[in-house]
Design a protein around this motif. Structure first.
Motif, PDB file in Angstrom:
ATOM      1  N   LEU A 117      48.148  46.035  42.833  1.00  0.00           N
ATOM      2  CA  LEU A 117      47.698  46.888  41.871  1.00  0.00           C
ATOM      3  C   LEU A 117      46.010  47.292  41.441  1.00  0.00           C
TER       4      LEU A 117
ATOM      5  N   ALA B  20      44.159  46.323  33.454  1.00  0.00           N
ATOM      6  CA  ALA B  20      44.822  46.254  35.532  1.00  0.00           C
ATOM      7  C   ALA B  20      44.389  44.839  35.825  1.00  0.00           C
TER       8      ALA B  20
ATOM      9  N   ALA C 147      46.477  42.001  37.645  1.00  0.00           N
ATOM     10  CA  ALA C 147      46.177  40.996  37.989  1.00  0.00           C
ATOM     11  C   ALA C 147      45.933  39.672  38.273  1.00  0.00           C
TER      12      ALA C 147
END
Length: 112
Positions: free
Chosen positions: A55, A94, A98
């Protein structure tokens, strides 16, 4: 979110170069963290860390793309002040995923 733009100044000086360098540094930092996360995931056998690394690689690619677009905007005739909405949402999602993945991997396999 409205897109605001203004006429570009005649001499942008070093602003486009500084912007390009800043985005390059950001993308490199994210890519290094992706490598570290993937390495830790492979060594510890934690698939979650490997997924977080993948990712982060995607986020690094997005940072390169946004930086390229922003540098082109700064060298154009009009300066676009508002970044693209999709880029902001993508980077935020994202980063959030993460972070959640990294925290979850700490609590799920912290005995090694």
């Amino acid at each position: 979110m409205a897109v605001y733009s203004i006429p570009a100044p005649g001499d942008p000086a070093l602003q486009p170069e500084r912007t390009a360098l800043a985005w390059s540094r950001t993308a490199l930092t994210i890519a290094i963290n992706a490598l570290l996360s993937m390495r830790a995931g492979f060594v510890a056998g934690d698939a979650g860390l490997v997924a977080v690394g993948a990712l982060l690689f995607a986020a690094s690619g997005a940072a390169v793309a946004v930086g390229t677009v922003r540098r082109r905007q700064l060298t154009g005739h009009r300066l676009v002040i508002t970044p693209p909405r999709g880029a902001l949402i993508g980077v935020a999602v994202a980063t959030l995923l993460a972070s959640i993945g990294g925290i979850a991997s700490i609590f799920s396999g912290g005995t090694s």
